[in-house]
Design an enzyme around this catalytic site. Structure first.
Site, PDB file in Angstrom:
ATOM      1  N   TYR A  91       0.809  -1.220   0.000  1.00  0.00           N
ATOM      2  CA  TYR A  91       0.000   0.000   0.000  1.00  0.00           C
ATOM      3  C   TYR A  91       0.839   1.266   0.000  1.00  0.00           C
ATOM      4  CZ  TYR A  91       0.788  -0.271   5.063  1.00  0.00           C
ATOM      5  OH  TYR A  91       1.361  -0.379   6.306  1.00  0.00           O
ATOM      6  N   HIS A  92       2.150   1.137  -0.097  1.00  0.00           N
ATOM      7  CA  HIS A  92       3.018   2.328  -0.092  1.00  0.00           C
ATOM      8  C   HIS A  92       3.128   2.925  -1.480  1.00  0.00           C
ATOM      9  CE1 HIS A  92       4.385   0.440   3.691  1.00  0.00           C
ATOM     10  NE2 HIS A  92       4.322   1.692   4.077  1.00  0.00           N
TER      11      HIS A  92
END
Length: 92
Positions: A91-92
């Site tokens: 999710y980065h």
């Protein structure tokens, strides 16, 4: 106890031992984390240095994250001793 999955590969690995839905190099790490999540009765039990447990913020508030490798995480909600909506994601 794990109650639900978002990621189909995690579900297959946890329920049937099928590894085709997750990266081969991470199968052992993912299995370790799934077992830890499944046996945890409170979120603090997952607070091991290697897991880097932390709550998510912003639109992901209410979710927790543990590290598998590099940017890859297992994210989930933990409510009353049960884990929901497990996902395997970067999710980065």
């Amino acid at each position: 106890m794990i109650k639900s999955f978002k990621h189909k590969g995690l579900k297959l690995l946890f329920e049937k031992g099928v590894t085709s839905g997750v990266p081969a190099q991470d199968v052992d790490r993912i299995n370790d984390r799934l077992q830890a999540i499944d046996t945890a009765t409170e979120i603090g039990e997952l607070n091991r240095q290697i897991y880097k447990l932390h709550p998510l913020k912003g639109d992901r508030e209410g979710y927790w994250s543990i590290t598998v490798r590099a940017n890859w995480r297992i994210t989930f909600q933990f409510i009353n001793g049960d884990a929901y909506i497990l996902n395997y994601e970067d999710y980065h």
